[in-house]
Structure formats: C-alpha cells, structure tokens
Design a protein around this motif. Sequence first.
Motif, PDB file in Angstrom:
ATOM      1  N   ILE A 165       0.822  -1.174   0.069  1.00  0.00           N
ATOM      2  CA  ILE A 165       0.175   0.033   0.039  1.00  0.00           C
ATOM      3  C   ILE A 165       0.779   1.189   0.024  1.00  0.00           C
ATOM      4  O   ILE A 165       0.644   2.237  -0.924  1.00  0.00           O
ATOM      5  CB  ILE A 165      -0.718  -0.042   1.242  1.00  0.00           C
ATOM      6  N   VAL A 166       1.810   1.237   0.816  1.00  0.00           N
ATOM      7  CA  VAL A 166       2.892   2.556   0.895  1.00  0.00           C
ATOM      8  C   VAL A 166       3.445   2.560  -0.388  1.00  0.00           C
ATOM      9  O   VAL A 166       3.562   3.874  -1.041  1.00  0.00           O
ATOM     10  CB  VAL A 166       3.913   2.184   2.126  1.00  0.00           C
ATOM     11  N   VAL A 167       3.870   1.518  -1.024  1.00  0.00           N
ATOM     12  CA  VAL A 167       4.405   1.659  -2.558  1.00  0.00           C
ATOM     13  C   VAL A 167       3.630   2.387  -3.319  1.00  0.00           C
ATOM     14  O   VAL A 167       3.922   3.206  -4.224  1.00  0.00           O
ATOM     15  CB  VAL A 167       5.107   0.240  -2.889  1.00  0.00           C
ATOM     16  N   MET A 168       2.410   1.628  -3.625  1.00  0.00           N
ATOM     17  CA  MET A 168       1.452   2.214  -4.301  1.00  0.00           C
ATOM     18  C   MET A 168       0.828   3.669  -4.134  1.00  0.00           C
ATOM     19  O   MET A 168       0.650   4.382  -5.141  1.00  0.00           O
ATOM     20  CB  MET A 168      -0.023   1.263  -4.482  1.00  0.00           C
ATOM     21  N   VAL A 169       0.883   4.076  -3.178  1.00  0.00           N
ATOM     22  CA  VAL A 169       0.734   5.630  -2.750  1.00  0.00           C
ATOM     23  C   VAL A 169       1.868   6.401  -2.838  1.00  0.00           C
ATOM     24  O   VAL A 169       1.667   7.517  -3.595  1.00  0.00           O
ATOM     25  CB  VAL A 169       0.229   5.677  -1.281  1.00  0.00           C
ATOM     26  N   THR A 170       3.255   6.074  -2.515  1.00  0.00           N
ATOM     27  CA  THR A 170       4.350   7.227  -2.791  1.00  0.00           C
ATOM     28  C   THR A 170       4.770   6.927  -4.066  1.00  0.00           C
ATOM     29  O   THR A 170       5.484   7.762  -4.497  1.00  0.00           O
ATOM     30  CB  THR A 170       5.175   6.647  -1.618  1.00  0.00           C
ATOM     31  N   LEU A 206       6.312  10.113  -6.026  1.00  0.00           N
ATOM     32  CA  LEU A 206       7.841  10.491  -6.194  1.00  0.00           C
ATOM     33  C   LEU A 206       8.297  10.311  -7.729  1.00  0.00           C
ATOM     34  O   LEU A 206       9.110  11.296  -8.330  1.00  0.00           O
ATOM     35  CB  LEU A 206       8.563   9.221  -5.402  1.00  0.00           C
ATOM     36  N   LEU A 207       7.499   9.702  -8.534  1.00  0.00           N
ATOM     37  CA  LEU A 207       7.594   9.786  -9.949  1.00  0.00           C
ATOM     38  C   LEU A 207       7.180  11.174 -10.649  1.00  0.00           C
ATOM     39  O   LEU A 207       7.963  11.787 -11.325  1.00  0.00           O
ATOM     40  CB  LEU A 207       6.775   8.702 -10.569  1.00  0.00           C
ATOM     41  N   ALA A 208       6.281  11.648 -10.050  1.00  0.00           N
ATOM     42  CA  ALA A 208       5.632  13.074 -10.621  1.00  0.00           C
ATOM     43  C   ALA A 208       6.764  14.089 -10.054  1.00  0.00           C
ATOM     44  O   ALA A 208       7.166  15.156 -10.645  1.00  0.00           O
ATOM     45  CB  ALA A 208       4.425  13.459 -10.132  1.00  0.00           C
ATOM     46  N   LEU A 209       7.307  14.119  -8.778  1.00  0.00           N
ATOM     47  CA  LEU A 209       8.187  14.820  -8.109  1.00  0.00           C
ATOM     48  C   LEU A 209       9.566  14.791  -8.881  1.00  0.00           C
ATOM     49  O   LEU A 209      10.221  15.689  -9.401  1.00  0.00           O
ATOM     50  CB  LEU A 209       8.542  14.545  -6.768  1.00  0.00           C
ATOM     51  N   GLY A 210      10.352  13.627  -9.330  1.00  0.00           N
ATOM     52  CA  GLY A 210      11.334  13.422  -9.782  1.00  0.00           C
ATOM     53  C   GLY A 210      11.166  13.999 -11.261  1.00  0.00           C
ATOM     54  O   GLY A 210      12.451  14.427 -11.904  1.00  0.00           O
ATOM     55  N   THR A 211      10.124  13.704 -12.078  1.00  0.00           N
ATOM     56  CA  THR A 211       9.968  14.373 -13.291  1.00  0.00           C
ATOM     57  C   THR A 211       9.870  15.526 -13.281  1.00  0.00           C
ATOM     58  O   THR A 211      10.605  16.391 -14.316  1.00  0.00           O
ATOM     59  CB  THR A 211       8.826  13.581 -13.993  1.00  0.00           C
TER      60      THR A 211
END
Length: 311
Positions: free
Chosen positions: A43-48, A52-57
């Motif tokens: 659940i944590v991976v699915m949420v974060t 994180l992908l949007a922030l890194g991009t």
Amino acid sequence: MTTSIAPRRENLLARMRSGQRPPWMERPGWFGQGAKAAALVLIVVMVTYPFLLALGTSLAGQKELEARGGYVLIPHHPTVQAYNVLLQGGVVTRAVLVSIAITVIGTALSLLCTVTLAYGLSRPGMMFGKSLLMLVLGTFLFAPGIIPTYLVVQQLGLLDSYASLILPVLLNVFNVIVVRAFFQGIPDELYEAARLDGAGELTILRRLVLPLSKAVIAVAGLFYAVSYWNSFFNALLFLNDSGKYPLQVILRSYVVQGETINAHALGVNVLPPSISLQMAVLIIALVPILCVYPFLQKHFAKGVLTGAVKG
C-alpha cells in the motif's frame, strides 16, 4: 441449543478473567504477521511511487527525460527551473492565490455555518428543530442538479464571481450530521451547569462546546478544505473569465487537456520540458494538502480516543 451455548460462554468469561485473549484476539502467527507487513508495504509503495515519480519528473532536465523515456523517478541532476517558470507571476501563480483564498474563506464560512446549525439542531428545545432536521436530511435524497444550481446562481447574480465557488457548496449535510451527533454526546450536566452560571446559548457554544469539539471541527474543516481546494467543475460552470480560474482548472488544462504554456507571456525565451511543467503543476496542487494534514492528525487521534472512553 442453550445448553451448548452456556458452556462456551462460561469458558470465554473464565479466559477473560484469567487475562487470556479470546480466540479471535489471539496474536497472529508468523505467516499472518508477514502477510500484514507485505500488505502495508504494498500500500505504501502504491501511494508513494506515483508522487515520487511526478516529483522526480518535475525536477528532471530535457536530456535526462529523453534518456529515460519521459519519466524520471530519481533525477541525477535535479533542477527547479519548471517551478521558477510557473511561479514567477504568471497564470499558475494567480491560480494558486485564488485557490488559497477560496479555500481559506470558504472553509471558515462553512465551519461557521456548520457549527451553528449543528448546535441548534442538537438542542432538544429548539423551535421547529425536528422540521428543520428533516429538511436538512431531505437534501440527501433530493440533491440539486446542474441546471437548477446554475439557474439559482444566475438569478442571484453570482455568475463570474468568486462567491459562486463558495455559496452553492457552503454546507455539507454529512458534516452537519457528524458535528450534531458529537454535540449531542456532550453530557447534559455541562449544559445545565453553564446555564445555572447565567451563560446564554452563544456563550455556551463559544466557551463550552467549541473547546470540547476541536477534534470533530478539525475533521470537518479538513473535509471542507480538501473539497474547496480540489473543486474545479464549479469554476468551469460559473466562471467566464479565465483569469479567475483556481489552480485545479489550470491543472486540468495543462495535464489532462495537454495545453501548452506560452513562453512569451511568462517573459522567458526557453521553457522547460512540457512533461516537467505538467508534473510541477501537479506537485504544486498536492503540496498544500500534504502540509496541512500532519497538523490535524493529532485532532484525529484525539477524536478517536474521546469516542472510545465515552460511557
């Protein structure tokens, strides 16, 4: 059947007196604990991961985006150029200010109306209290449609104004019912003691009820704030001037509809990659709610504990 239930009941009571856990409260074995841990991690991976992908991009440059296929989880050479372009006084900056103003003012007015209405409905001696309560509950069954709402806003002269984003959604019936139920849970002895001291209804609400209801008011306030911050449909429906659009409408235009940002309007010669700008707008729209929630978490926990110890 009663003869078979009685021994089980006595056995259960004996185990509880001896401090043993009932069968359904036994600690899970290693397999159960591992399954719970795996589910929580998933659940944590699915949420974060999307965040994180949007922030890194949003922090990646053009070359890194091209090398990794358009999305970057951890940029090697992060840059805030996309945020500088968006927040240097253009459309996004104005939309952020509009969203903040609507959220703050709308939440304050909604909480004021919700608390006063819920307090009135919670008092047994209120005149026409039952009729008003049935009228409030009736909105659950007969919600207004888009066309009636638009016609009412038009007749009130609220089109193309910020008031059209607040007044039609000023009250949420669910929040009113929740706050009313909390007010009814306050012991009547406290109300009677306050009245014996000469306090009026307004004084009781301000000095007695509100200090005891911080948890439920925080919850209702968070619900209202999230609703105002994320609302975009009413802006599309009631606002004709694009300069008055809140942030969520701009987010929809850039991310969903794929509109491009005008470099000349922002006073820059070269724009960052469009995907970085889109993800930067998305992060800007997410951060305020993420920053507010931790400060209200203690009130959530307090509300749970308060409800647990009521006798």
